[in-house]
Structure formats: structure tokens, C-alpha cells
Motif scaffolding. Structure first.
Motif, PDB file in Angstrom:
ATOM      1  N   LYS A 187      56.396  18.182   5.364  1.00  0.00           N
ATOM      2  CA  LYS A 187      55.143  17.452   5.541  1.00  0.00           C
ATOM      3  C   LYS A 187      55.334  16.249   6.468  1.00  0.00           C
ATOM      4  CE  LYS A 187      51.524  15.213   2.792  1.00  0.00           C
ATOM      5  NZ  LYS A 187      51.102  14.839   1.430  1.00  0.00           N
TER       6      LYS A 187
ATOM      7  N   ASP B 233      48.208  15.001   7.535  1.00  0.00           N
ATOM      8  CA  ASP B 233      47.601  15.361   6.245  1.00  0.00           C
ATOM      9  C   ASP B 233      46.435  16.333   6.386  1.00  0.00           C
ATOM     10  OD1 ASP B 233      49.307  13.870   4.585  1.00  0.00           O
ATOM     11  OD2 ASP B 233      48.198  12.040   5.044  1.00  0.00           O
TER      12      ASP B 233
ATOM     13  N   HIS C 283      49.529  20.948   5.120  1.00  0.00           N
ATOM     14  CA  HIS C 283      49.761  21.258   3.709  1.00  0.00           C
ATOM     15  C   HIS C 283      50.123  22.735   3.520  1.00  0.00           C
ATOM     16  CE1 HIS C 283      46.790  17.737   2.967  1.00  0.00           C
ATOM     17  NE2 HIS C 283      48.022  17.298   3.139  1.00  0.00           N
TER      18      HIS C 283
ATOM     19  N   GLU D  75      45.645  18.885  -2.430  1.00  0.00           N
ATOM     20  CA  GLU D  75      45.603  17.806  -1.442  1.00  0.00           C
ATOM     21  C   GLU D  75      44.168  17.460  -1.059  1.00  0.00           C
ATOM     22  OE1 GLU D  75      47.953  15.964  -0.464  1.00  0.00           O
ATOM     23  OE2 GLU D  75      49.847  17.020  -0.700  1.00  0.00           O
TER      24      GLU D  75
ATOM     25  N   LYS E 191      42.803  15.447  -3.897  1.00  0.00           N
ATOM     26  CA  LYS E 191      43.441  14.130  -3.891  1.00  0.00           C
ATOM     27  C   LYS E 191      42.836  13.226  -2.817  1.00  0.00           C
ATOM     28  CE  LYS E 191      47.664  13.255  -2.378  1.00  0.00           C
ATOM     29  NZ  LYS E 191      49.148  13.218  -2.268  1.00  0.00           N
ATOM     30  N   GLN E 192      42.580  13.792  -1.644  1.00  0.00           N
ATOM     31  CA  GLN E 192      41.961  13.007  -0.573  1.00  0.00           C
ATOM     32  C   GLN E 192      40.579  12.517  -0.970  1.00  0.00           C
ATOM     33  OE1 GLN E 192      42.008  15.284   3.048  1.00  0.00           O
ATOM     34  NE2 GLN E 192      44.210  15.032   3.358  1.00  0.00           N
TER      35      GLN E 192
ATOM     36  N   GLU F  76      53.792  12.375  -7.906  1.00  0.00           N
ATOM     37  CA  GLU F  76      53.032  11.355  -7.187  1.00  0.00           C
ATOM     38  C   GLU F  76      53.436   9.946  -7.641  1.00  0.00           C
ATOM     39  OE1 GLU F  76      51.260  11.877  -4.695  1.00  0.00           O
ATOM     40  OE2 GLU F  76      50.484  13.926  -4.793  1.00  0.00           O
TER      41      GLU F  76
END
Length: 256
Positions: A51, A61, A66, A143, A146-147, A248
């Protein structure tokens, strides 16, 4: 899947208890404990490294980053640890009556090597590679969620809250994000789990991924590709939720 599936799983568990005793429910635990730590370490190290490098080349990102990172991580971890999971599966599939001596992990290793050589430890790896699709789907969804959580947190007025409250809510939100993404990914890609287990059985008619896939469908129907899904979800969802939130948290603490 129908409403009877959970009852079928409970009935199967009862049959194992009656015939083989309570200890049979813990078959393969040793290799599983040995394999989890290196597997997760290899996976997350490969994911983070990929990543970081891809963010410097592609849009940071992004979904592409991902997807590729998850694919690289899955491929690396599977290749390195497949022998451990094969031994675990063989131990779990061993049929014996109550009171009979159990085969241990070392005996299983000797048996696999004597029967198939080094190649025997990599049976089912093609199905595991197919399972990388589950990893990719999981991380893309995770992801993305999460964003959105980060954006929502940034736009809302969180400054008035105490730090302990913010961290607790963040942890819970990440667990829910991981649980949601894993449920979606597993439900879509689950058939590879069935194919992989069949390939790892000792002395069976299953030889390759597509041959096994075709044979299972022709002999047992499409629904057989989702056998054990409920039990698998019950094990995987809390596992993944805790693991991802912990990952995380560790990344956050290391970044200072």
C-alpha cells in the motif's frame, strides 16, 4: 441457504460429540495456533508495504491501491503458510471412534510427506489463490467504509467530546466496518473454502480446482458450494472485527 442449515450444523456437532468425544471439537487447534501469528504478520506486513509503495505510484488510497495491496498480501501469506493449514485440515477431517488414539501434527506431517512428498503440503493452494478474491473484496469495502467514517468524523463537531469517548467510538466503528465488509466478502467468495477443503482431503477423487468445482456441482448441486457458511461466518466475523480494529489501533499508536 435455508432456515434448516443452523440445525444441520448443530446436529453434525452432536454427532461428532457422541461418536468421538469433546476433544474431537478441538482437532487441528495446534497447527491453527502456530499458523495464525505468522500468517497475520506476513499478511499485514505485505499489505502495508504494498500500500505504501503503490500510494507513491497510483492515486493514494484509491480502490486500485487497496485491491492490488490486498491481492499481494493474500498471495504472499498463502504461499508461505499453506502447509500449516493443510495439516490443520487433515487433523480436522480425521475420523476415529471415541477412545481411539488421535493422530498428532508430527505424525500427520510424516504421513503427508510419505504419501505425496513436498508437493503434498501444497494441495488446495489453487483454491486458496482463488480465495484472494475474498480478501480483495473485503479490503475494498472496508477501506471504503473507513474513508466515509473519517469524512463523517471530520465534518461533525467532535472536538467537544472527551478523547476516551472518541477513541472508543472509533474502535467500535472500525469493528462494525470490518464485520460488514467480511460478511459481504465471505458470502460472495465462500465456494473456494469448500473446494479447498475437498482438495486437502487424504486420498480423494479431487485433483484440481476446476475439476473439483465441476465434480461437486455435478454430484451435489450448487447449494453444496455454500455448505458450512453459517458456521464459518460465526467464526470469522468477530475474529475479523477484533483483528482489523486492533491493527488500526497499532498503526495509530506507531504513527504517534
Amino acid at each position: 441457504m435455508n432456515q434448516r442449515d443452523p440445525l444441520i450444523h448443530l446436529f453434525a456437532g452432536g454427532m461428532i460429540l457422541e461418536k468421538e468425544g469433546p476433544r474431537s471439537l478441538f482437532r487441528g487447534l495446534g497447527p491453527n495456533l502456530v499458523g495464525v501469528a505468522p500468517s497475520r504478520a506476513i499478511y499485514f506486513a505485505a499489505y502495508s508495504s504494498s500500500k505504501e509503495k503503490l500510494n507513491a505510484v497510483l492515486e493514494p488510497d484509491s480502490s486500485q491501491v487497496h485491491m492490488v495491496s490486498a491481492g499481494v498480501a493474500g498471495f504472499t501469506a498463502i504461499t508461505a503458510t499453506n502447509p500449516i493449514w493443510l495439516i490443520k485440515t487433515r487433523l480436522q477431517l480425521e475420523a476415529r471412534n471415541r477412545g481411539e488414539r488421535r493422530m498428532n501434527a508430527f505424525e500427520c506431517v510424516r504421513r503427508v510427506y510419505h504419501s505425496d512428498g513436498i508437493r503434498g503440503f501444497y494441495r488446495g493452494m489453487s483454491a486458496s489463490y482463488a480465495g484472494i478474491s475474498e480478501t480483495v473484496i473485503h479490503f475494498v469495502i472496508y477501506e471504503s467504509i473507513k474513508q466515509k467514517l473519517v469524512q463523517s468524523k471530520t465534518s461533525s463537531n467532535m472536538d467537544a467530546e472527551e478523547d476516551s469517548v472518541k477513541y472508543a467510538s472509533d474502535f467500535i466503528a472500525l469493528m462494525l466496518a470490518a464485520a460488514t465488509s467480511k460478511t459481504c466478502a465471505t458470502s460472495i467468495a465462500y465456494p473456494h473454502e469448500v473446494i479447498r477443503t475437498r482438495l486437502r482431503e487424504e486420498g480423494t477423487k479431487y485433483r484440481s480446482f476446476f475439476q473439483t468445482f465441476s465434480l461437486v456441482i455435478s454430484e451435489e448441486g450448487y447449494r453444496s458450494l455454500y455448505r458450512g457458511l453459517i458456521t464459518h461466518l460465526v467464526r470469522q466475523i468477530p475474529n475479523t472485527a477484533i483483528m482489523m480494529a486492533t491493527y488500526e489501533l497499532v498503526v495509530y499508536l506507531l504513527d504517534g
